[in-house]
Enzyme design. Structure first.
Site, PDB file in Angstrom:
ATOM      1  N   ASP A   1      34.750  35.334  32.235  1.00 46.66           N
ATOM      2  CA  ASP A   1      34.189  36.603  32.696  1.00 46.66           C
ATOM      3  C   ASP A   1      35.319  37.264  33.478  1.00 46.66           C
ATOM      4  O   ASP A   1      35.478  37.054  34.674  1.00 46.66           O
ATOM      5  CB  ASP A   1      32.958  36.355  33.567  1.00 46.66           C
ATOM      6  CG  ASP A   1      32.248  37.646  33.932  1.00 46.66           C
ATOM      7  OD1 ASP A   1      32.042  38.485  33.029  1.00 46.66           O
ATOM      8  OD2 ASP A   1      31.920  37.827  35.116  1.00 46.66           O
TER       9      ASP A   1
ATOM     10  N   ALA B   1      35.043  32.072  38.592  1.00 48.19           N
ATOM     11  CA  ALA B   1      33.657  31.651  38.784  1.00 48.19           C
ATOM     12  C   ALA B   1      32.908  32.322  39.928  1.00 48.19           C
ATOM     13  O   ALA B   1      31.688  32.476  39.852  1.00 48.19           O
ATOM     14  CB  ALA B   1      33.613  30.130  38.985  1.00 48.19           C
ATOM     15  N   ALA B   2      33.573  32.677  41.007  1.00 49.74           N
ATOM     16  CA  ALA B   2      32.857  33.200  42.181  1.00 49.74           C
ATOM     17  C   ALA B   2      32.155  34.515  41.848  1.00 49.74           C
ATOM     18  O   ALA B   2      32.660  35.298  41.027  1.00 49.74           O
ATOM     19  CB  ALA B   2      33.823  33.402  43.339  1.00 49.74           C
ATOM     20  N   PRO B   3      30.986  34.747  42.445  1.00 51.94           N
ATOM     21  CA  PRO B   3      30.312  33.932  43.473  1.00 51.94           C
ATOM     22  C   PRO B   3      29.457  32.792  42.942  1.00 51.94           C
ATOM     23  O   PRO B   3      28.860  32.068  43.713  1.00 51.94           O
ATOM     24  CB  PRO B   3      29.427  34.954  44.193  1.00 51.94           C
ATOM     25  CG  PRO B   3      29.077  35.939  43.120  1.00 51.94           C
ATOM     26  CD  PRO B   3      30.289  36.042  42.240  1.00 51.94           C
ATOM     27  N   GLY B   4      29.366  32.645  41.608  1.00 50.53           N
ATOM     28  CA  GLY B   4      28.698  31.478  41.073  1.00 50.53           C
ATOM     29  C   GLY B   4      27.440  31.721  40.267  1.00 50.53           C
ATOM     30  O   GLY B   4      26.792  30.766  39.841  1.00 50.53           O
ATOM     31  N   GLY B   5      27.077  32.970  40.025  1.00 46.90           N
ATOM     32  CA  GLY B   5      25.857  33.254  39.275  1.00 46.90           C
ATOM     33  C   GLY B   5      25.871  32.636  37.885  1.00 46.90           C
ATOM     34  O   GLY B   5      24.915  31.976  37.467  1.00 46.90           O
ATOM     35  N   LYS B   6      26.965  32.844  37.163  1.00 53.94           N
ATOM     36  CA  LYS B   6      27.046  32.319  35.805  1.00 53.94           C
ATOM     37  C   LYS B   6      27.300  30.812  35.818  1.00 53.94           C
ATOM     38  O   LYS B   6      26.831  30.095  34.931  1.00 53.94           O
ATOM     39  CB  LYS B   6      28.132  33.059  35.026  1.00 53.94           C
ATOM     40  CG  LYS B   6      27.854  34.554  34.881  1.00 53.94           C
ATOM     41  CD  LYS B   6      28.976  35.252  34.147  1.00 53.94           C
ATOM     42  CE  LYS B   6      28.783  36.763  34.173  1.00 53.94           C
ATOM     43  NZ  LYS B   6      28.945  37.328  35.533  1.00 53.94           N
TER      44      LYS B   6
ATOM     45  N   CYS C   1      32.604  43.450  32.901  1.00 53.72           N
ATOM     46  CA  CYS C   1      31.648  44.495  33.269  1.00 53.72           C
ATOM     47  C   CYS C   1      32.309  45.863  33.114  1.00 53.72           C
ATOM     48  O   CYS C   1      32.099  46.773  33.896  1.00 53.72           O
ATOM     49  CB  CYS C   1      31.092  44.285  34.677  1.00 53.72           C
ATOM     50  SG  CYS C   1      32.320  44.189  35.991  1.00 53.72           S
TER      51      CYS C   1
ATOM     52  N   GLU D   1      38.424  29.425  41.138  1.00 52.04           N
ATOM     53  CA  GLU D   1      38.432  30.637  41.955  1.00 52.04           C
ATOM     54  C   GLU D   1      39.651  30.564  42.867  1.00 52.04           C
ATOM     55  O   GLU D   1      39.770  29.656  43.678  1.00 52.04           O
ATOM     56  CB  GLU D   1      37.152  30.751  42.779  1.00 52.04           C
ATOM     57  CG  GLU D   1      37.144  31.910  43.749  1.00 52.04           C
ATOM     58  CD  GLU D   1      37.495  33.244  43.100  1.00 52.04           C
ATOM     59  OE1 GLU D   1      38.431  33.911  43.592  1.00 52.04           O
ATOM     60  OE2 GLU D   1      36.836  33.618  42.105  1.00 52.04           O
TER      61      GLU D   1
END
Length: 301
Positions: free
Chosen positions: A183, A118-123, A237, A141
């Protein structure tokens, strides 16, 4: 190709995409992308943010496929960080490509959702906003400093999520989730930057294969944690098939999941690379987008 692109990556791009498309990818690596942000609808509105930008003399452009996203062509991230809307968590600086996986997931109120890395938390914060703050989100995380950054962003964005400082592979198999976002950790081959003062990347076959093993272990765990009928969004990515289509094919070989095609016509306008699994999406790096892969699976048994 540019010598700053790792030799192994150059070889792979030419093998997979051919000279012409590899050249297009290289141009994307050279691009200096504008600042892009997402309006955090948990704490603010698009109208409010656009008004603040206008008052500050900052030009903005809409994004046709996502009303909460804005492109700011003539400003730096540090300038946006000075604005009250940033400091109050009403916006989140985020690449356009990274906004797509939560949109593909479509989180809803009361759904139990797992963000596996999860980090840094955008999604994570985006999923919270898309559900109106009503999804039950668990965010994993394993790194302590990154987990702390995740907690900070959740608090700033007023997004509710249970943070577990834990490798998602170590979660108890008794957990069950309606939806999972993986992700996955990857080589970042979609995010190479060929600009001054940006350090070069190293990439070896051994490192790629180690990364793929991690991705396969994570996606296998995700399938075990999904409820029957639950959905998994797998993204990276990277633009290398071994980290993308081959991982999805590995997941489907077990017979527990099926592909849910991504067929949103609005996504057709994105710069895309060819995929060998129709219904998955591979974004080509260009002047606005980082290279990114997105797919969606449903658990059938």
């Amino acid at each position: 190709m540019d010598e700053r692109i790792p030799a192994y990556l150059q070889q792979r791009l030419l093998e997979y995409y051919g000279q012409e498309m590899a050249g297009r990818i290289e141009q994307g690596y050279r691009a200096e992308r504008p600042v892009t942000l997402r309006v955090n609808t948990l704490t603010g509105t698009r109208e409010e943010v656009c008004s603040v930008l206008q008052q500050a003399g900052i030009a903005w452009e809409p994004v046709s496929w996502y009303g909460d996203a804005l492109i700011l062509p003539d400003v730096s991230e540090s300038e946006i960080a000075m604005l009250p809307v940033y400091q109050e968590g009403k916006v989140y600086l985020q690449n356009l490509s990274a906004m797509i996986p939560p949109l593909v997931m479509m989180p809803k109120a009361q759904e139990a959702i797992l963000d596996m890395a999860a980090a840094p938390g955008g999604k994570t914060t985006q999923m919270a906003a898309l559900s109106g703050g009503k999804a039950q989100i668990t965010a994993c995380e394993r790194d302590a400093r990154r987990a702390e950054r995740l907690r900070y962003n959740l608090k700033l964005q007023r997004a509710s999520a249970l943070v577990m400082q834990k490798d998602a592979r170590d979660l108890d198999d008794l957990f069950r989730f309606d939806k999972i976002l993986l992700d996955a950790p990857c080589t970042g081959s979609g995010t190479i930057e060929l600009r001054e003062n940006v350090p070069g990347r190293r990439m070896t076959p051994e490192w790629v294969q180690k990364t793929v093993r991690t991705q396969k272990a994570l996606i296998a765990k995700a399938i075990r944690l999904l409820k029957k009928g639950g959905e998994l969004v797998y993204s990276t990515c990277s633009i290398l098939p071994e980290e993308n289509e081959e991982v999805v094919e590995y997941a489907m070989k077990g017979g527990s999941v099926e592909l849910v095609p991504i067929d949103d016509t609005q996504m057709n306008q994105l710069p895309q690379l060819p995929v060998r699994i129709p219904g998955t999406l591979l974004i080509c790096p260009d002047t606005h987008y980082e290279g990114f892969y997105i797919s969606k699976l449903r658990k059938i048994r």
